[in-house]
Design an enzyme around this catalytic site. Structure first.
Site, PDB file in Angstrom:
ATOM      1  N   LYS A 114       0.810  -1.225   0.000  1.00 50.12           N
ATOM      2  CA  LYS A 114       0.000   0.000   0.000  1.00 50.12           C
ATOM      3  C   LYS A 114       0.841   1.272   0.000  1.00 50.12           C
ATOM      4  O   LYS A 114       0.339   2.338  -0.348  1.00 50.12           O
ATOM      5  CB  LYS A 114      -0.982   0.001   1.180  1.00 50.12           C
ATOM      6  CG  LYS A 114      -2.101  -1.025   1.006  1.00 50.12           C
ATOM      7  CD  LYS A 114      -3.270  -0.755   1.933  1.00 50.12           C
ATOM      8  CE  LYS A 114      -4.434  -1.693   1.600  1.00 50.12           C
ATOM      9  NZ  LYS A 114      -5.587  -1.533   2.467  1.00 50.12           N
ATOM     10  N   LYS A 196      -5.380  -9.564  -5.601  1.00 45.19           N
ATOM     11  CA  LYS A 196      -6.454  -9.884  -4.660  1.00 45.19           C
ATOM     12  C   LYS A 196      -7.659  -8.968  -4.892  1.00 45.19           C
ATOM     13  O   LYS A 196      -7.483  -7.775  -5.142  1.00 45.19           O
ATOM     14  CB  LYS A 196      -5.912  -9.664  -3.242  1.00 45.19           C
ATOM     15  CG  LYS A 196      -6.865  -9.952  -2.129  1.00 45.19           C
ATOM     16  CD  LYS A 196      -6.226  -9.612  -0.783  1.00 45.19           C
ATOM     17  CE  LYS A 196      -6.386  -8.147  -0.408  1.00 45.19           C
ATOM     18  NZ  LYS A 196      -7.531  -7.835   0.446  1.00 45.19           N
ATOM     19  N   LYS A 199     -11.553  -3.867  -1.812  1.00 50.51           N
ATOM     20  CA  LYS A 199     -12.546  -2.784  -1.842  1.00 50.51           C
ATOM     21  C   LYS A 199     -11.968  -1.537  -2.467  1.00 50.51           C
ATOM     22  O   LYS A 199     -12.650  -0.788  -3.152  1.00 50.51           O
ATOM     23  CB  LYS A 199     -12.964  -2.414  -0.416  1.00 50.51           C
ATOM     24  CG  LYS A 199     -13.672  -3.473   0.341  1.00 50.51           C
ATOM     25  CD  LYS A 199     -14.095  -2.898   1.693  1.00 50.51           C
ATOM     26  CE  LYS A 199     -13.883  -3.884   2.802  1.00 50.51           C
ATOM     27  NZ  LYS A 199     -12.510  -3.889   3.329  1.00 50.51           N
TER      28      LYS A 199
HETATM   29  N1  AQP Z   1      -9.906 -11.062  -1.815  1.00 53.85           N
HETATM   30  C1  AQP Z   1     -10.138 -11.606  -0.638  1.00 53.85           C
HETATM   31  N2  AQP Z   1     -10.303 -12.959  -0.546  1.00 53.85           N
HETATM   32  C2  AQP Z   1     -10.543 -13.545   0.671  1.00 53.85           C
HETATM   33  N3  AQP Z   1     -10.664 -12.830   1.829  1.00 53.85           N
HETATM   34  C3  AQP Z   1     -10.505 -11.493   1.764  1.00 53.85           C
HETATM   35  N4  AQP Z   1     -10.554 -10.529   2.697  1.00 53.85           N
HETATM   36  C4  AQP Z   1     -10.320  -9.334   2.116  1.00 53.85           C
HETATM   37  N5  AQP Z   1     -10.132  -9.480   0.797  1.00 53.85           N
HETATM   38  C5  AQP Z   1     -10.237 -10.817   0.541  1.00 53.85           C
HETATM   39  C6  AQP Z   1     -10.828 -10.771   4.110  1.00 53.85           C
HETATM   40  O1  AQP Z   1     -11.935  -9.960   4.473  1.00 53.85           O
HETATM   41  C7  AQP Z   1     -11.788  -9.558   5.844  1.00 53.85           C
HETATM   42  C8  AQP Z   1     -11.992  -8.078   5.961  1.00 53.85           C
HETATM   43  O2  AQP Z   1     -10.950  -7.413   5.233  1.00 53.85           O
HETATM   44  P1  AQP Z   1     -10.565  -5.946   5.628  1.00 53.85           P
HETATM   45  O3  AQP Z   1     -11.707  -5.060   5.368  1.00 53.85           O
HETATM   46  O4  AQP Z   1     -10.072  -5.944   7.019  1.00 53.85           O
HETATM   47  O5  AQP Z   1      -9.350  -5.478   4.794  1.00 53.85           O
HETATM   48  P2  AQP Z   1      -8.520  -6.110   3.657  1.00 53.85           P
HETATM   49  O6  AQP Z   1      -8.061  -7.471   4.034  1.00 53.85           O
HETATM   50  O7  AQP Z   1      -7.429  -5.141   3.312  1.00 53.85           O
HETATM   51  O8  AQP Z   1      -9.647  -6.198   2.535  1.00 53.85           O
HETATM   52  P3  AQP Z   1      -9.878  -5.346   1.235  1.00 53.85           P
HETATM   53  O9  AQP Z   1     -11.243  -5.654   0.768  1.00 53.85           O
HETATM   54  O10 AQP Z   1      -8.746  -5.578   0.294  1.00 53.85           O
HETATM   55  O11 AQP Z   1      -9.885  -3.853   1.724  1.00 53.85           O
HETATM   56  P4  AQP Z   1      -8.942  -2.656   1.318  1.00 53.85           P
HETATM   57  O12 AQP Z   1      -9.061  -2.523  -0.181  1.00 53.85           O
HETATM   58  O13 AQP Z   1      -9.475  -1.469   2.042  1.00 53.85           O
HETATM   59  O14 AQP Z   1      -7.552  -3.013   1.760  1.00 53.85           O
HETATM   60  C9  AQP Z   1     -10.386  -9.992   6.291  1.00 53.85           C
HETATM   61  O15 AQP Z   1     -10.498 -11.169   7.065  1.00 53.85           O
HETATM   62  C10 AQP Z   1      -9.683 -10.270   4.984  1.00 53.85           C
HETATM   63  O16 AQP Z   1      -8.670 -11.241   5.133  1.00 53.85           O
END
Ligand code: AQP
Length: 329
Positions: A114, A196, A199
């Site tokens: 990031k 991956k 969001k």
């Molecule tokens: N692509 C994914 N596949 C499986 N699990 C996922 N998680 C996130 N993306 C995937 C799991 O969802 C939970 C919540 O995630 P988070 O909101 O804490 O942040 P993150 O892991 O950084 O998810 P994002 O969606 O990618 O958010 P941003 O873009 O803001 O960084 C966690 O248990 C995560 O493992």
């Protein structure tokens, strides 16, 4: 007080929750709700570690909390609350930051990913994100942290932070374990199956939102990137088709053999169409419950306020101890 093992897990209101969040985390929280003493948290203070819009954050917090309930998190059985409503999270995060070596934070892959290209202008909150996450977990003395694969490293760091604190100040925290389901632990972007599903990733066809309309879901799957081969099999060398099959497997509960047999001799078009139908069927009741729940905003406010009432005494009790052993009282 429950004698079931305690679970803590969080999700960031950093954009619309997607199929990766559902498959990798939320559905597992829902499935195991009865087995554990659950704490689920909308981690809004994590979402401000990257540039964001305050107005948008406010509405994303509410949307995400409502989506979690719509997915099946029962606010009676599980404690559901918003991180910033319990100020002990940031207090403990600071105290843990003071005993966490810089090198532990610098080697986190999420920080490296990031912060790429930002040089020294990168927000320092992005670096200390894992100590806030450790505080979230340790505050509730959680033994189990169910997450997707991308968060495994952060939970392991929380273990190290807990261990170090216990060594320095005496036994204070339960050392938590990450729990990761095998199927669907890392759902990839539909537009680029080497990245991956996230969001915060740009691109209209990257992620399937949990509140997407059926037509949009069909469109996203029909455009999903695959490859120039024809057979439909799980193959790590072919990330596009493997990602689609993995989503299919996670939602259908079928084995990989059964799924490969179902699509033998068929084309990518069939796989995409069938998968879109399965996803639409899975998400339809979630969308409906979401609409019902958000029709009256006060219902959600009350549920979240009740969650804080249940979370706060536990957080306060941990902090009383921590302040004492650290010489702050
Ligand atoms: N692509 C994914 N596949 C499986 N699990 C996922 N998680 C996130 N993306 C995937 C799991 O969802 C939970 C919540 O995630 P988070 O909101 O804490 O942040 P993150 O892991 O950084 O998810 P994002 O969606 O990618 O958010 P941003 O873009 O803001 O960084 C966690 O248990 C995560 O493992």
């Amino acid at each position: 007080m429950s004698n079931k093992p305690r679970v803590f897990s969080g999700i960031q209101p950093s954009g619309e929750p997607h199929l990766g969040n559902y498959v990798g985390a939320i559905r597992n929280w829902v499935d195991d709700q009865e087995r554990y003493d659950n704490f689920f948290c909308v981690v809004d203070q994590h979402a401000i570690t990257v540039p964001y819009d305050p107005q948008q954050l406010r509405s994303s917090v509410r949307q995400l909390a409502a989506v979690l309930i719509a997915c099946g998190i029962d606010p009676e059985r599980s404690v559901l609350f918003v991180q910033s409503h319990v100020p002990e999270h940031t207090e403990l995060a600071w105290l843990l930051t003071c005993s966490t070596p810089l090198g532990w934070l610098q080697r986190m892959t999420q920080f490296k990913d990031k912060s790429t290209g930002q040089g020294e202008s990168v927000g320092s909150g992005l670096l200390t994100y894992p100590t806030l996450m450790a505080a979230d977990i340790l505050l509730y003395q959680a033994a189990i942290v169910p997450v997707g694969d991308d968060q495994k490293q952060h939970v392991e760091l929380a273990r190290d932070i807990a261990g170090r604190f216990n060594n320095l100040y005496g036994e204070s925290f339960v050392v938590p374990e990450p729990v990761i389901r095998q199927v669907g632990a890392r759902v990839m972007g539909l537009d680029d199956p080497t990245r991956k599903m996230s969001k915060s990733e740009d691109g209209q066809f990257h992620a399937v939102g949990l509140l997407d309309e059926p037509k949009m879901i069909q469109k996203k799957f029909s455009r999903a990137v695959t490859d120039s081969q024809t057979d439909i099999v799980f193959d790590p060398e072919r990330p596009g088709v493997t990602n689609l099959l993995t989503i299919y497997q996670a939602l259908s509960g079928e084995t990989s053999e059964v799924i490969e047999a179902r699509f033998a001799g068929k084309g990518y078009g069939d796989l995409k169409k069938n998968l879109a139908e399965l996803v639409i069927e899975t998400l339809a009741p979630i969308r409906q419950r979401y609409e019902e729940l958000t029709a009256d905003p006060s219902t959600l406010d009350e549920l979240l306020a009740a969650g804080v009432e249940r979370a706060r005494p536990i957080a306060e009790s941990t902090m009383d101890h921590v302040r004492q052993v650290m010489g702050l009282r």
